[in-house]
Design a protein around this motif. Structure first.
Motif, PDB file in Angstrom:
ATOM      1  N   PRO A   1       9.766  -2.274  -4.980  1.00  0.00           N
ATOM      2  CA  PRO A   1       8.464  -1.702  -5.349  1.00  0.00           C
ATOM      3  C   PRO A   1       7.289  -2.315  -4.612  1.00  0.00           C
ATOM      4  O   PRO A   1       7.269  -3.508  -4.304  1.00  0.00           O
ATOM      5  N   ARG A   2       6.296  -1.471  -4.366  1.00  0.00           N
ATOM      6  CA  ARG A   2       5.049  -1.885  -3.755  1.00  0.00           C
ATOM      7  C   ARG A   2       3.880  -1.332  -4.569  1.00  0.00           C
ATOM      8  O   ARG A   2       3.984  -0.265  -5.155  1.00  0.00           O
ATOM      9  N   LEU A   3       2.773  -2.083  -4.554  1.00  0.00           N
ATOM     10  CA  LEU A   3       1.572  -1.676  -5.284  1.00  0.00           C
ATOM     11  C   LEU A   3       0.354  -1.915  -4.417  1.00  0.00           C
ATOM     12  O   LEU A   3       0.200  -2.993  -3.823  1.00  0.00           O
ATOM     13  N   VAL A   4      -0.506  -0.909  -4.340  1.00  0.00           N
ATOM     14  CA  VAL A   4      -1.790  -1.028  -3.656  1.00  0.00           C
ATOM     15  C   VAL A   4      -2.889  -0.655  -4.640  1.00  0.00           C
ATOM     16  O   VAL A   4      -2.819   0.399  -5.283  1.00  0.00           O
ATOM     17  N   VAL A   5      -3.884  -1.523  -4.791  1.00  0.00           N
ATOM     18  CA  VAL A   5      -5.046  -1.237  -5.623  1.00  0.00           C
ATOM     19  C   VAL A   5      -6.225  -0.954  -4.701  1.00  0.00           C
ATOM     20  O   VAL A   5      -6.561  -1.775  -3.837  1.00  0.00           O
TER      21      VAL A   5
END
Length: 411
Positions: A46-50
């Motif tokens: 998983p990857r997350l960008v805010v």
């Protein structure tokens, strides 16, 4: 691109203004360790960008409640319409998307994007500085700490190998990723020449006054080749809107690598539309087109990694429901959050709609918030990384136990 502090506040605005100047209005940061995520049988990584929109996005102009009988009268000349030239894109029988965002509209149709409407942080005043502080710190009020909610979430994950390539250190770390963990690369990607020249002058200025800052600035300007190349060089006349795509392109390159960061944050300035906001075309439309392009750059640049990615777009507060005398909107309260990515359960607008009648407006002027933005962030962190609800309520977003994670955003 304009800085977020379009309406003068106190001297604290100088900090934000200097940051925006140094970073050309568009910036990228990433955690400097690879979290050791438990791999599922299908190899999920998983990857997350805010993405933070500084200046306060007009949520009513971006995802318009065309089905609300009071909307058109309040937003007046800048209101979107479902018919005619530059018609808004229908999302359901009530909400429509600004026509400047065709890529997000496509992701929505593919059920890889969603909208959360009538959302806000717990902050109820209208200072950009304090609103951004609350948005990024994760605390209920401003000025509490010098650490950010995303970094506190990361501290709860086991650290893997240190990332030694693909990250550049720039002049400052955004609060959302700031904290005690040894931590963050902050990269101003592909600065326009004027901003780069300004940054170099600041390097010279701080060389003797603050050698550590000067060294960080130099490193930030000497960007890693992984985020560069001919396609990353600003074209003549590149402005802040085009810089959104360039920053996203560079960030996607870094995050797509096997040894790249899994979690990052971007900040885009210039969303303070007090005057000449424009409707389906104009200033806000240009900004939304830049954001839309940035989301598309992530989808393209992440390649197969897009499948396991969530991007969350948020802003410090919304804008007034009624336009002002200069065809813009002033600081408000309720707004929207956007989520996009291959891991998103999309194709829907999530809203407990409060209505726009005078008695329903917050303080008689703003869209009333019915969803706490922390619920959105908690839901993403819980589903994407398996962070326990107790940790989210006590450590990541302190004293927020009544705010439950939003269910079913990721899957």
């Amino acid at each position: 691109m304009e800085t977020t502090m379009g309406c003068c506040e106190d001297m604290r605005s100088l900090v934000t203004s200097r940051r925006a100047l140094l970073l050309g209005g568009a910036s990228f940061a990433a955690w400097a360790y690879l979290p050791k995520f438990a791999r599922a049988a299908d190899g999920r990584d998983p990857r997350l960008v805010v993405v933070i929109l500084r200046g306060a996005l007009d949520g009513l102009a971006t995802v318009a409640p065309i089905g609300d009988p009071d909307y058109a009268g309040l937003h007046g000349s800048i209101a979107l319409s479902s018919s005619g030239p530059n018609a808004a894109v229908g999302l359901d029988n009530f909400f429509s998307l600004h026509p400047a965002m065709p890529e997000f509209a496509r992701m929505y149709r593919e059920k890889k994007a969603a909208v959360i409407h009538a959302v806000a942080t717990s902050y109820r005043d209208r200072s950009h500085f304090d609103g951004q502080d609350v948005l990024e710190s994760g605390f209920a009020g401003p000025g509490r700490v010098q650490s950010g909610w995303l970094n506190r979430a990361l501290e709860g994950l086991p650290k893997g190998e240190r990332v030694t390539s693909g990250l550049a250190v720039g002049p400052t770390t955004p609060l959302v990723l700031r904290g005690a963990a040894p931590t963050v690369g902050w990269a101003p990607v592909a600065l326009p020449q004027a901003a780069e020249d300004t940054a170099m002058r600041l390097v010279e200025l701080y060389q003797h006054r603050d050698p550590a800052l000067a060294n960080a600035l130099k490193q930030g300007l000497a960007l890693d080749k992984a985020a560069q190349g001919d396609d990353m060089k600003p074209k003549p006349g590149t402005n802040g809107v085009a810089a959104m795509r360039l920053v996203a392109r560079g960030a996607a390159k870094l995050m797509a690598a096997d040894d790249g960061p899994r979690i990052g944050a971007l900040a885009f300035d210039g969303w303070d539309t007090h005057a000449n906001e424009g409707g389906p075309v104009g200033r806000l439309a240009q900004l939304l087109g830049g954001l839309d392009g940035a989301l598309a750059e992530f989808e393209t640049g992440l390649g197969p990694r897009w499948r396991d990615t969530v991007i969350v777009v948020a802003t410090e507060f919304g804008r007034t429901a009624r336009i002002n005398g200069t065809q813009g909107t002033d600081h408000g309260t309720g707004t929207i959050a956007l989520v996009a990515g291959g891991a998103v359960k999309g194709g829907r607008v999530i809203a407990d709609w409060p209505g726009l009648k005078p008695a329903s407006l917050y303080q008689g002027r703003d869209l009333a918030p019915t969803t706490d933005l922390r619920a959105v962030m908690k839901g993403v962190l819980k589903d994407q990384f398996g962070i326990a609800e107790k940790v989210l309520a006590e450590n990541v977003f302190p004293d927020s136990a009544p705010v439950k994670p939003m269910q079913g955003l990721v899957g």
